[in-house]
Every structure is written in C-alpha cells, then in structure tokens.
Design a protein around this motif. Sequence first.
Motif, PDB file in Angstrom:
ATOM      1  N   MET A 277       0.927  -1.377   0.044  1.00  0.00           N
ATOM      2  CA  MET A 277      -0.069   0.110   0.082  1.00  0.00           C
ATOM      3  C   MET A 277       1.028   1.132  -0.022  1.00  0.00           C
ATOM      4  N   THR A 278       0.983   1.897  -1.058  1.00  0.00           N
ATOM      5  CA  THR A 278       2.168   2.927  -1.298  1.00  0.00           C
ATOM      6  C   THR A 278       1.213   4.220  -1.368  1.00  0.00           C
ATOM      7  N   TRP A 279       2.234   5.279  -0.875  1.00  0.00           N
ATOM      8  CA  TRP A 279       1.637   6.522  -0.600  1.00  0.00           C
ATOM      9  C   TRP A 279       1.829   7.232  -2.107  1.00  0.00           C
ATOM     10  N   SER A 280       1.222   8.208  -2.343  1.00  0.00           N
ATOM     11  CA  SER A 280       1.467   9.302  -3.372  1.00  0.00           C
ATOM     12  C   SER A 280       1.626  10.525  -3.060  1.00  0.00           C
ATOM     13  N   ALA A 281       2.629  11.155  -3.110  1.00  0.00           N
ATOM     14  CA  ALA A 281       2.915  12.611  -2.747  1.00  0.00           C
ATOM     15  C   ALA A 281       2.193  13.589  -3.393  1.00  0.00           C
ATOM     16  N   LYS A 282       1.949  13.461  -4.925  1.00  0.00           N
ATOM     17  CA  LYS A 282       1.141  14.132  -5.831  1.00  0.00           C
ATOM     18  C   LYS A 282      -0.500  14.191  -5.263  1.00  0.00           C
ATOM     19  N   GLN A 283      -1.018  13.010  -5.073  1.00  0.00           N
ATOM     20  CA  GLN A 283      -2.339  12.705  -4.639  1.00  0.00           C
ATOM     21  C   GLN A 283      -2.373  13.436  -3.251  1.00  0.00           C
ATOM     22  N   TYR A 284      -1.622  13.274  -2.327  1.00  0.00           N
ATOM     23  CA  TYR A 284      -1.769  13.595  -1.101  1.00  0.00           C
ATOM     24  C   TYR A 284      -1.733  15.371  -0.978  1.00  0.00           C
ATOM     25  N   SER A 285      -1.017  15.784  -1.842  1.00  0.00           N
ATOM     26  CA  SER A 285      -0.697  17.265  -1.890  1.00  0.00           C
ATOM     27  C   SER A 285      -1.700  17.844  -2.669  1.00  0.00           C
ATOM     28  N   MET A 286      -2.621  17.347  -3.316  1.00  0.00           N
ATOM     29  CA  MET A 286      -3.507  18.261  -3.946  1.00  0.00           C
ATOM     30  C   MET A 286      -4.586  19.094  -3.063  1.00  0.00           C
ATOM     31  N   PHE A 287      -4.527  18.815  -2.027  1.00  0.00           N
ATOM     32  CA  PHE A 287      -5.290  19.638  -0.951  1.00  0.00           C
ATOM     33  C   PHE A 287      -4.332  20.074   0.081  1.00  0.00           C
ATOM     34  N   GLU A 288      -3.142  20.448  -0.234  1.00  0.00           N
ATOM     35  CA  GLU A 288      -2.020  20.804   0.939  1.00  0.00           C
ATOM     36  C   GLU A 288      -2.613  21.838   1.697  1.00  0.00           C
ATOM     37  N   ASN A 289      -3.123  23.060   1.240  1.00  0.00           N
ATOM     38  CA  ASN A 289      -3.478  24.069   2.014  1.00  0.00           C
ATOM     39  C   ASN A 289      -4.540  23.630   3.172  1.00  0.00           C
ATOM     40  N   GLN A 290      -5.486  22.906   2.973  1.00  0.00           N
ATOM     41  CA  GLN A 290      -6.268  22.425   3.662  1.00  0.00           C
ATOM     42  C   GLN A 290      -5.652  21.551   4.565  1.00  0.00           C
ATOM     43  N   ARG A 291      -4.907  20.595   4.274  1.00  0.00           N
ATOM     44  CA  ARG A 291      -4.127  19.550   5.325  1.00  0.00           C
ATOM     45  C   ARG A 291      -3.217  20.208   6.032  1.00  0.00           C
ATOM     46  N   THR A 292      -2.627  21.134   5.578  1.00  0.00           N
ATOM     47  CA  THR A 292      -1.552  21.931   6.390  1.00  0.00           C
ATOM     48  C   THR A 292      -1.918  22.892   7.598  1.00  0.00           C
ATOM     49  N   ARG A 293      -3.157  23.260   7.326  1.00  0.00           N
ATOM     50  CA  ARG A 293      -3.894  24.173   8.422  1.00  0.00           C
ATOM     51  C   ARG A 293      -3.908  23.609   9.974  1.00  0.00           C
ATOM     52  N   PRO A 294      -4.273  22.269   9.929  1.00  0.00           N
ATOM     53  CA  PRO A 294      -4.139  21.672  11.463  1.00  0.00           C
ATOM     54  C   PRO A 294      -2.925  21.496  11.771  1.00  0.00           C
ATOM     55  N   VAL A 295      -1.621  21.420  11.361  1.00  0.00           N
ATOM     56  CA  VAL A 295      -0.492  21.329  11.807  1.00  0.00           C
ATOM     57  C   VAL A 295       0.088  22.723  12.238  1.00  0.00           C
ATOM     58  N   ARG A 296      -0.551  23.563  11.493  1.00  0.00           N
ATOM     59  CA  ARG A 296      -0.032  25.172  11.778  1.00  0.00           C
ATOM     60  C   ARG A 296      -0.815  25.307  13.244  1.00  0.00           C
ATOM     61  N   ASP A 297      -1.983  25.019  13.275  1.00  0.00           N
ATOM     62  CA  ASP A 297      -2.524  25.198  14.819  1.00  0.00           C
ATOM     63  C   ASP A 297      -1.803  24.296  15.795  1.00  0.00           C
ATOM     64  N   LEU A 298      -1.718  23.027  15.506  1.00  0.00           N
ATOM     65  CA  LEU A 298      -0.740  22.232  16.289  1.00  0.00           C
ATOM     66  C   LEU A 298       0.484  22.869  16.889  1.00  0.00           C
ATOM     67  N   VAL A 299       1.368  23.338  15.785  1.00  0.00           N
ATOM     68  CA  VAL A 299       2.534  23.597  16.340  1.00  0.00           C
ATOM     69  C   VAL A 299       2.438  25.050  17.065  1.00  0.00           C
ATOM     70  N   ALA A 300       1.550  25.795  16.441  1.00  0.00           N
ATOM     71  CA  ALA A 300       1.484  27.122  17.343  1.00  0.00           C
ATOM     72  C   ALA A 300       1.151  26.945  18.791  1.00  0.00           C
ATOM     73  N   ALA A 301       0.621  25.583  19.013  1.00  0.00           N
ATOM     74  CA  ALA A 301       0.169  25.547  20.498  1.00  0.00           C
ATOM     75  C   ALA A 301       1.352  24.847  21.436  1.00  0.00           C
ATOM     76  N   ILE A 302       2.551  24.376  20.710  1.00  0.00           N
ATOM     77  CA  ILE A 302       3.835  23.896  21.428  1.00  0.00           C
ATOM     78  C   ILE A 302       4.037  25.045  22.464  1.00  0.00           C
ATOM     79  N   PRO A 303       4.259  24.531  23.787  1.00  0.00           N
ATOM     80  CA  PRO A 303       4.791  25.757  24.602  1.00  0.00           C
ATOM     81  C   PRO A 303       6.360  25.853  24.789  1.00  0.00           C
TER      82      PRO A 303
END
Length: 253
Positions: free
Chosen positions: A1-27
């Motif tokens: 079961m392989t991963w496709s970076a191209k397929q995953y990155s089709m919605f990169e802005n939406q997928r990246t928003r949660p990690v921005r929120d997560l990293v911002a909360a690191i104390p």
Amino acid sequence: MTWSAKQYSMFENQRTRPVRDLVAAIPTRRVRVAVDLGCGPGNSTEVLLQRFPDATVTGVDNSDDMLAAARKRLPGIDFELANIDAWNPDKQFDVILANASLQWLPDHAVLYPRLAGKLAGGGSFAVQTPDNLQEPAHILARETALNGPWAAKIGTVRHPERHSAGFYYELLRPHCGMVDVWRTTYFHPLPGPAAVVEWFKGSALRPYLAPLNDTEKAKFLDRYLAAITRAYPALADGTVLLPFPRLFIVAVR
C-alpha cells in the motif's frame, strides 16, 4: 500500500492548516532538536522549521515518494526513511511532532508513552490525528467495501486505530507534567463531491483501493462518488463543505 505525494498534496493548504494550529500550541520555547514523524511531502516539517528556525529538524517517513517530495521542498533538511513503530534513536528531542501519522499504527497504549519517553525535560510531544471514523465519508467507504463484488477483498479492511480524548490523557499523564487535549472540526470548502473523493483517495481510501484491480477500482470509486454526492450536498455555487474533525494532543515532559 504505497503513498502518493502528488495525490496527498492536491489539498495541501487544507491539510496543512491543522498542523499550523498544532505547532502554534507547542509551549516549549528553547528547541534545539526536533523531529517530524510521518513527515509526508514536508509540509508539516516546513511548519515546524518556521516555528523553530534555529532547531536541527529531521523528517521521518516510510514512503520513498513522500521523502523525494520533502527533500525537493526542503533540500537543507535531513529526511530519513524509517517506520515510526521501529524508530528508536539514541537521543532525546525537544519537540516530537506527529501530524496525521500515528493513526496508521497499532498499539497506541505502547506507542504513545514510548515516543513521549524520547523527550528531553520540558520537551513537547505534539500529535494530531483525524477523528472522523463516524463521518459519512468513512461510513460510506465501509459500506461500499462491504456491499460490492470486491467484498471478499476489502470488506474486512482494518481501520486506523482511534481512541477518545480521555484515553490519551490518561495514557500520557503519568509520563508528562502537562497534557492538553482538544478537538476541532474544520469545514474545508471543496469544488464539488468529486473533490471529496479525490481528498480521501490520498488517505482513507488507500487501504480499500490497494487490493483492487483497475476495473474494480473504477467501479468502487463510481459507487462511492454516487454515495458521497448524496451525503454531501453542494451549496448554491457548487461548493461542498467537508466537515473534518481532528484530535490534538500536546504533552510536555
């Protein structure tokens, strides 16, 4: 079961928003060494590096395709091919980030404390996992798998491991001085129901599609699209708002 970076990155802005929120909360403020477990195409690693520009940051993933994309994106960063469940470096980290990766691994009762044990004093273990197994997109994937000629192949696909907020709080509290757990539902605007299918082709549908031949894949996706179209009605302009709940954890040792 392989991963496709191209397929995953089709919605990169939406997928990246949660990690921005997560990293911002690191104390943790003084971060010298950090790691991104399940770094994918490097979007989460980039967020981590932007927050802690003076840190030595490493990305870890088990997909050559994802790592190739990550190295192209961040050529100055060290990216390592490894499985998270076997990752066991002989050093400690100020930040361990795992964004939308740990749900693919089993035995969370063992995995999470082991990873938290790799933290230096005052270090942060920051985790985000999808919390959407009861959302229509997942329910319909399971129903489509069970009710087609492919049922013998994919009717018993193992679903990613998920637990409650209370489970993770109680699991990590004996190992960390502070544990913060929260849940956020994002509403991602997508250009129609076909985009919802494309979104999940890059993640949740992978275990269903991998065992199928090309003809079966096409028929499965046609049936799944029809169900998604009914479950996620488009707005007047054709947009579909995809609700996506996610569970966040920041535990400080």
